[in-house]
Design a protein around this motif. Structure first.
Motif, PDB file in Angstrom:
ATOM      1  N   LEU A 112       0.834  -1.203   0.000  1.00 34.51           N
ATOM      2  CA  LEU A 112       0.000   0.000   0.000  1.00 34.51           C
ATOM      3  C   LEU A 112       0.872   1.258   0.000  1.00 34.51           C
ATOM      4  O   LEU A 112       0.523   2.267  -0.620  1.00 34.51           O
ATOM      5  N   ASP A 115       1.999   2.658  -3.737  1.00 32.28           N
ATOM      6  CA  ASP A 115       1.161   3.579  -4.511  1.00 32.28           C
ATOM      7  C   ASP A 115       0.931   4.894  -3.758  1.00 32.28           C
ATOM      8  O   ASP A 115       0.874   5.961  -4.365  1.00 32.28           O
ATOM      9  N   ASN A 116       0.827   4.828  -2.446  1.00 31.55           N
ATOM     10  CA  ASN A 116       0.684   6.052  -1.663  1.00 31.55           C
ATOM     11  C   ASN A 116       1.916   6.950  -1.827  1.00 31.55           C
ATOM     12  O   ASN A 116       1.802   8.179  -1.907  1.00 31.55           O
ATOM     13  N   PHE A 143      -5.967   7.615   2.518  1.00 31.43           N
ATOM     14  CA  PHE A 143      -5.080   6.465   2.614  1.00 31.43           C
ATOM     15  C   PHE A 143      -5.166   5.799   3.983  1.00 31.43           C
ATOM     16  O   PHE A 143      -5.067   4.577   4.097  1.00 31.43           O
ATOM     17  N   ASP A 194      -8.253   3.588   4.080  1.00 26.73           N
ATOM     18  CA  ASP A 194      -8.022   2.444   3.195  1.00 26.73           C
ATOM     19  C   ASP A 194      -7.070   1.446   3.841  1.00 26.73           C
ATOM     20  O   ASP A 194      -7.320   0.234   3.869  1.00 26.73           O
ATOM     21  N   TRP A 216      -5.091   5.979 -11.013  1.00 21.92           N
ATOM     22  CA  TRP A 216      -5.462   4.574 -10.802  1.00 21.92           C
ATOM     23  C   TRP A 216      -5.677   4.280  -9.310  1.00 21.92           C
ATOM     24  O   TRP A 216      -6.565   3.504  -8.950  1.00 21.92           O
ATOM     25  N   VAL A 217      -4.890   4.924  -8.454  1.00 20.50           N
ATOM     26  CA  VAL A 217      -5.122   4.805  -7.004  1.00 20.50           C
ATOM     27  C   VAL A 217      -6.479   5.427  -6.657  1.00 20.50           C
ATOM     28  O   VAL A 217      -7.208   4.920  -5.794  1.00 20.50           O
ATOM     29  N   LYS A 240      -9.005   2.954  -7.319  1.00 18.33           N
ATOM     30  CA  LYS A 240      -9.060   1.960  -6.231  1.00 18.33           C
ATOM     31  C   LYS A 240      -9.947   2.445  -5.092  1.00 18.33           C
ATOM     32  O   LYS A 240     -10.773   1.684  -4.562  1.00 18.33           O
ATOM     33  N   LEU A 268      -1.317  -1.356 -12.528  1.00 23.63           N
ATOM     34  CA  LEU A 268      -0.337  -0.437 -11.958  1.00 23.63           C
ATOM     35  C   LEU A 268       1.067  -0.752 -12.462  1.00 23.63           C
ATOM     36  O   LEU A 268       1.833   0.159 -12.836  1.00 23.63           O
TER      37      LEU A 268
END
Length: 257
Positions: A21, A24-25, A127, A130, A199-200, A203, A235
Protein backbone atom coordinates in the motif's frame (compact mmCIF):
# COMPACT_ATOMS: atom_id res chain seq x y z
CA UNK A 1 3.45 -20.28 21.99
CA UNK A 2 0.96 -21.09 19.22
CA UNK A 3 -0.81 -17.74 19.68
CA UNK A 4 2.56 -15.93 19.62
CA UNK A 5 3.49 -17.56 16.31
CA UNK A 6 0.05 -16.75 14.89
CA UNK A 7 0.40 -13.10 15.90
CA UNK A 8 3.97 -12.95 14.51
CA UNK A 9 2.81 -14.38 11.17
CA UNK A 10 -0.09 -11.91 10.85
CA UNK A 11 2.24 -9.03 11.79
CA UNK A 12 4.60 -10.11 8.99
CA UNK A 13 1.67 -10.28 6.54
CA UNK A 14 0.52 -6.81 7.64
CA UNK A 15 4.01 -5.38 7.15
CA UNK A 16 4.09 -6.77 3.59
CA UNK A 17 0.57 -5.46 2.96
CA UNK A 18 1.44 -2.02 4.31
CA UNK A 19 4.57 -2.04 2.19
CA UNK A 20 2.50 -2.70 -0.94
CA UNK A 21 0.00 0.00 0.00
CA UNK A 22 2.91 2.34 0.75
CA UNK A 23 4.17 1.97 -2.83
CA UNK A 24 1.16 3.58 -4.51
CA UNK A 25 0.68 6.05 -1.66
CA UNK A 26 4.33 7.07 -2.00
CA UNK A 27 3.93 7.78 -5.72
CA UNK A 28 1.05 10.14 -4.90
CA UNK A 29 3.12 11.95 -2.25
CA UNK A 30 6.15 12.18 -4.55
CA UNK A 31 4.10 13.70 -7.37
CA UNK A 32 2.52 16.22 -5.00
CA UNK A 33 5.84 17.56 -3.69
CA UNK A 34 7.85 17.32 -6.92
CA UNK A 35 7.42 21.01 -7.86
CA UNK A 36 8.99 22.20 -4.57
CA UNK A 37 12.72 22.96 -4.14
CA UNK A 38 14.73 19.91 -3.01
CA UNK A 39 15.04 21.04 0.63
CA UNK A 40 11.33 21.79 0.89
CA UNK A 41 10.47 18.42 -0.68
CA UNK A 42 12.08 16.63 2.28
CA UNK A 43 10.27 18.85 4.77
CA UNK A 44 6.91 18.35 3.02
CA UNK A 45 7.42 14.57 3.04
CA UNK A 46 8.35 14.72 6.74
CA UNK A 47 5.18 16.65 7.57
CA UNK A 48 3.26 14.23 5.35
CA UNK A 49 4.67 11.28 7.30
CA UNK A 50 3.83 12.97 10.61
CA UNK A 51 0.28 13.66 9.41
CA UNK A 52 -0.06 10.12 8.08
CA UNK A 53 0.97 8.74 11.49
CA UNK A 54 -1.67 10.86 13.23
CA UNK A 55 -4.41 9.96 10.75
CA UNK A 56 -3.63 6.24 10.86
CA UNK A 57 -3.43 6.25 14.65
CA UNK A 58 -6.76 8.10 14.81
CA UNK A 59 -8.23 5.75 12.22
CA UNK A 60 -7.30 2.77 14.41
CA UNK A 61 -9.33 4.21 17.29
CA UNK A 62 -12.20 5.36 15.08
CA UNK A 63 -12.27 2.65 12.40
CA UNK A 64 -15.49 1.14 13.75
CA UNK A 65 -17.06 4.60 13.27
CA UNK A 66 -15.25 5.68 10.09
CA UNK A 67 -16.22 2.49 8.29
CA UNK A 68 -19.81 3.81 8.21
CA UNK A 69 -18.83 6.96 6.28
CA UNK A 70 -18.33 6.10 2.62
CA UNK A 71 -17.95 9.83 1.89
CA UNK A 72 -14.33 9.76 3.15
CA UNK A 73 -13.24 7.31 0.47
CA UNK A 74 -15.41 9.11 -2.11
CA UNK A 75 -13.73 12.47 -1.43
CA UNK A 76 -10.29 10.86 -1.57
CA UNK A 77 -11.11 9.14 -4.87
CA UNK A 78 -12.49 12.34 -6.43
CA UNK A 79 -9.48 14.33 -5.23
CA UNK A 80 -6.89 11.92 -6.66
CA UNK A 81 -8.76 11.58 -9.96
CA UNK A 82 -9.02 15.37 -10.21
CA UNK A 83 -5.30 16.05 -9.71
CA UNK A 84 -4.42 13.19 -12.08
CA UNK A 85 -6.66 14.41 -14.92
CA UNK A 86 -5.80 18.08 -14.37
CA UNK A 87 -2.04 17.57 -14.39
CA UNK A 88 -2.06 15.24 -17.40
CA UNK A 89 -4.25 17.77 -19.25
CA UNK A 90 -1.87 20.61 -18.31
CA UNK A 91 1.12 18.58 -19.54
CA UNK A 92 -0.44 17.65 -22.88
CA UNK A 93 -2.43 20.73 -23.83
CA UNK A 94 -0.73 23.67 -22.13
CA UNK A 95 2.60 25.25 -22.87
CA UNK A 96 5.24 23.69 -20.62
CA UNK A 97 7.40 26.82 -20.68
CA UNK A 98 6.40 29.22 -17.93
CA UNK A 99 7.93 32.61 -17.26
CA UNK A 100 8.61 33.83 -13.73
CA UNK A 101 5.24 35.58 -13.46
CA UNK A 102 3.46 32.30 -14.30
CA UNK A 103 5.47 30.43 -11.67
CA UNK A 104 4.65 33.07 -9.05
CA UNK A 105 0.97 32.89 -9.98
CA UNK A 106 0.99 29.09 -9.65
CA UNK A 107 2.56 29.43 -6.21
CA UNK A 108 -0.19 31.78 -5.11
CA UNK A 109 -2.83 29.41 -6.47
CA UNK A 110 -1.82 26.53 -4.22
CA UNK A 111 1.60 25.23 -5.18
CA UNK A 112 3.41 26.85 -2.26
CA UNK A 113 4.96 24.82 0.55
CA UNK A 114 2.10 24.83 3.07
CA UNK A 115 -0.55 24.43 0.36
CA UNK A 116 1.36 21.36 -0.83
CA UNK A 117 1.57 19.97 2.72
CA UNK A 118 -2.22 20.47 3.06
CA UNK A 119 -2.80 18.52 -0.17
CA UNK A 120 -0.57 15.69 1.04
CA UNK A 121 -2.48 15.55 4.33
CA UNK A 122 -5.82 15.42 2.48
CA UNK A 123 -4.62 12.38 0.55
CA UNK A 124 -3.30 10.87 3.82
CA UNK A 125 -6.80 10.89 5.30
CA UNK A 126 -8.16 8.72 2.49
CA UNK A 127 -5.08 6.47 2.61
CA UNK A 128 -5.41 6.07 6.39
CA UNK A 129 -8.94 4.68 6.14
CA UNK A 130 -8.02 2.44 3.20
CA UNK A 131 -4.97 1.11 5.04
CA UNK A 132 -6.79 0.48 8.31
CA UNK A 133 -9.71 -1.27 6.60
CA UNK A 134 -7.26 -3.69 5.00
CA UNK A 135 -5.45 -4.16 8.34
CA UNK A 136 -8.67 -4.79 10.26
CA UNK A 137 -9.77 -7.43 7.73
CA UNK A 138 -6.59 -9.40 8.49
CA UNK A 139 -6.15 -8.67 12.21
CA UNK A 140 -9.67 -9.72 13.21
CA UNK A 141 -8.82 -13.28 12.13
CA UNK A 142 -6.46 -13.47 15.14
CA UNK A 143 -7.65 -14.95 18.45
CA UNK A 144 -8.52 -12.29 21.02
CA UNK A 145 -6.08 -11.71 23.87
CA UNK A 146 -7.68 -10.77 27.21
CA UNK A 147 -10.92 -8.82 27.60
CA UNK A 148 -9.54 -5.35 26.91
CA UNK A 149 -10.71 -3.47 23.79
CA UNK A 150 -9.31 -0.34 22.13
CA UNK A 151 -11.54 1.54 19.71
CA UNK A 152 -13.93 -1.40 19.56
CA UNK A 153 -11.09 -3.79 18.62
CA UNK A 154 -9.38 -6.34 20.87
CA UNK A 155 -6.17 -4.93 22.37
CA UNK A 156 -4.00 -7.72 20.92
CA UNK A 157 -5.42 -7.22 17.43
CA UNK A 158 -5.07 -3.43 17.83
CA UNK A 159 -1.39 -3.79 18.74
CA UNK A 160 -0.64 -5.86 15.65
CA UNK A 161 -2.37 -3.31 13.39
CA UNK A 162 -0.54 -0.44 15.08
CA UNK A 163 2.95 -1.91 14.62
CA UNK A 164 2.19 -3.01 11.06
CA UNK A 165 0.98 0.49 10.27
CA UNK A 166 4.08 2.18 11.74
CA UNK A 167 6.37 -0.01 9.61
CA UNK A 168 4.25 0.79 6.56
CA UNK A 169 4.62 4.53 7.20
CA UNK A 170 8.40 4.25 7.44
CA UNK A 171 8.48 2.33 4.16
CA UNK A 172 6.24 4.97 2.56
CA UNK A 173 8.55 7.78 3.67
CA UNK A 174 11.66 6.23 2.10
CA UNK A 175 9.76 5.09 -0.99
CA UNK A 176 8.40 8.62 -1.54
CA UNK A 177 11.94 10.08 -1.34
CA UNK A 178 13.11 7.54 -3.90
CA UNK A 179 10.20 8.33 -6.24
CA UNK A 180 10.95 12.06 -5.99
CA UNK A 181 14.55 11.37 -7.08
CA UNK A 182 13.41 9.16 -9.96
CA UNK A 183 10.95 11.82 -11.19
CA UNK A 184 13.74 14.40 -11.01
CA UNK A 185 16.15 12.21 -13.00
CA UNK A 186 13.48 11.14 -15.53
CA UNK A 187 11.00 14.02 -15.97
CA UNK A 188 9.11 12.15 -18.70
CA UNK A 189 7.96 9.64 -16.08
CA UNK A 190 5.67 12.31 -14.62
CA UNK A 191 2.76 11.40 -16.92
CA UNK A 192 2.99 7.76 -15.83
CA UNK A 193 3.16 8.90 -12.21
CA UNK A 194 -0.05 10.92 -12.60
CA UNK A 195 -1.70 7.93 -14.31
CA UNK A 196 -0.80 5.88 -11.21
CA UNK A 197 -2.28 8.62 -9.01
CA UNK A 198 -5.51 8.36 -11.04
CA UNK A 199 -5.46 4.57 -10.80
CA UNK A 200 -5.12 4.80 -7.00
CA UNK A 201 -8.15 7.12 -7.16
CA UNK A 202 -10.00 4.38 -9.04
CA UNK A 203 -9.06 1.96 -6.23
CA UNK A 204 -10.65 4.26 -3.66
CA UNK A 205 -13.68 4.68 -5.94
CA UNK A 206 -14.11 0.89 -6.08
CA UNK A 207 -13.90 0.79 -2.27
CA UNK A 208 -16.61 3.47 -2.12
CA UNK A 209 -18.92 1.73 -4.60
CA UNK A 210 -18.67 -1.50 -2.58
CA UNK A 211 -19.59 0.21 0.70
CA UNK A 212 -22.50 -1.35 2.61
CA UNK A 213 -24.59 1.82 2.21
CA UNK A 214 -24.11 1.99 -1.57
CA UNK A 215 -23.56 -1.61 -2.79
CA UNK A 216 -23.20 -0.76 -6.47
CA UNK A 217 -20.39 -3.31 -6.39
CA UNK A 218 -20.36 -6.46 -4.21
CA UNK A 219 -19.04 -5.70 -0.72
CA UNK A 220 -16.30 -8.35 -1.02
CA UNK A 221 -15.05 -7.18 -4.44
CA UNK A 222 -12.38 -4.61 -3.29
CA UNK A 223 -10.73 -7.32 -1.18
CA UNK A 224 -11.09 -10.12 -3.72
CA UNK A 225 -8.13 -11.76 -5.44
CA UNK A 226 -9.59 -10.80 -8.83
CA UNK A 227 -9.62 -7.06 -8.09
CA UNK A 228 -6.21 -7.12 -6.40
CA UNK A 229 -4.71 -8.83 -9.44
CA UNK A 230 -6.39 -6.32 -11.79
CA UNK A 231 -5.17 -3.39 -9.71
CA UNK A 232 -1.55 -4.49 -9.41
CA UNK A 233 -1.24 -5.73 -13.00
CA UNK A 234 -2.54 -2.41 -14.37
CA UNK A 235 -0.34 -0.44 -11.96
CA UNK A 236 2.75 -2.42 -12.98
CA UNK A 237 1.93 -2.00 -16.69
CA UNK A 238 1.63 1.78 -16.23
CA UNK A 239 4.88 1.91 -14.24
CA UNK A 240 6.84 -0.30 -16.66
CA UNK A 241 5.44 1.47 -19.73
CA UNK A 242 6.29 4.87 -18.28
CA UNK A 243 9.74 3.69 -17.21
CA UNK A 244 10.74 2.31 -20.62
CA UNK A 245 9.39 5.38 -22.45
CA UNK A 246 11.07 7.74 -19.98
CA UNK A 247 14.45 5.98 -20.13
CA UNK A 248 14.26 5.72 -23.93
CA UNK A 249 13.46 9.42 -24.27
CA UNK A 250 16.29 10.46 -21.94
CA UNK A 251 18.72 8.22 -23.83
CA UNK A 252 17.79 9.91 -27.12
CA UNK A 253 18.18 13.36 -25.54
CA UNK A 254 21.61 12.38 -24.19
CA UNK A 255 22.72 11.12 -27.62
CA UNK A 256 21.59 14.34 -29.27
CA UNK A 257 23.62 16.51 -26.90
Amino acid sequence: MEIFLEYAWVLLVLIVLEGLLAADNAVVMAVMVKHLPAEQQKKALFYGLFGAFIFRFAALFLITVLVNYWQIQAIGAAYLLFISIKNIYDQKFKNGDEDEDDVEEHTKKGKGFWATVAKVEMADIAFAVDSMLAAVAIAVTLPEVGNFDIGGINAGQFGVMFFGGVVGLILMRFAAQWFVKVLHDYPDLETAAFLIVGWVGVKLAVLTLAHDKIEILPHEFPHSTTWKLIFWIVLLLIALGGWFLGVSKKKKQTEQQ
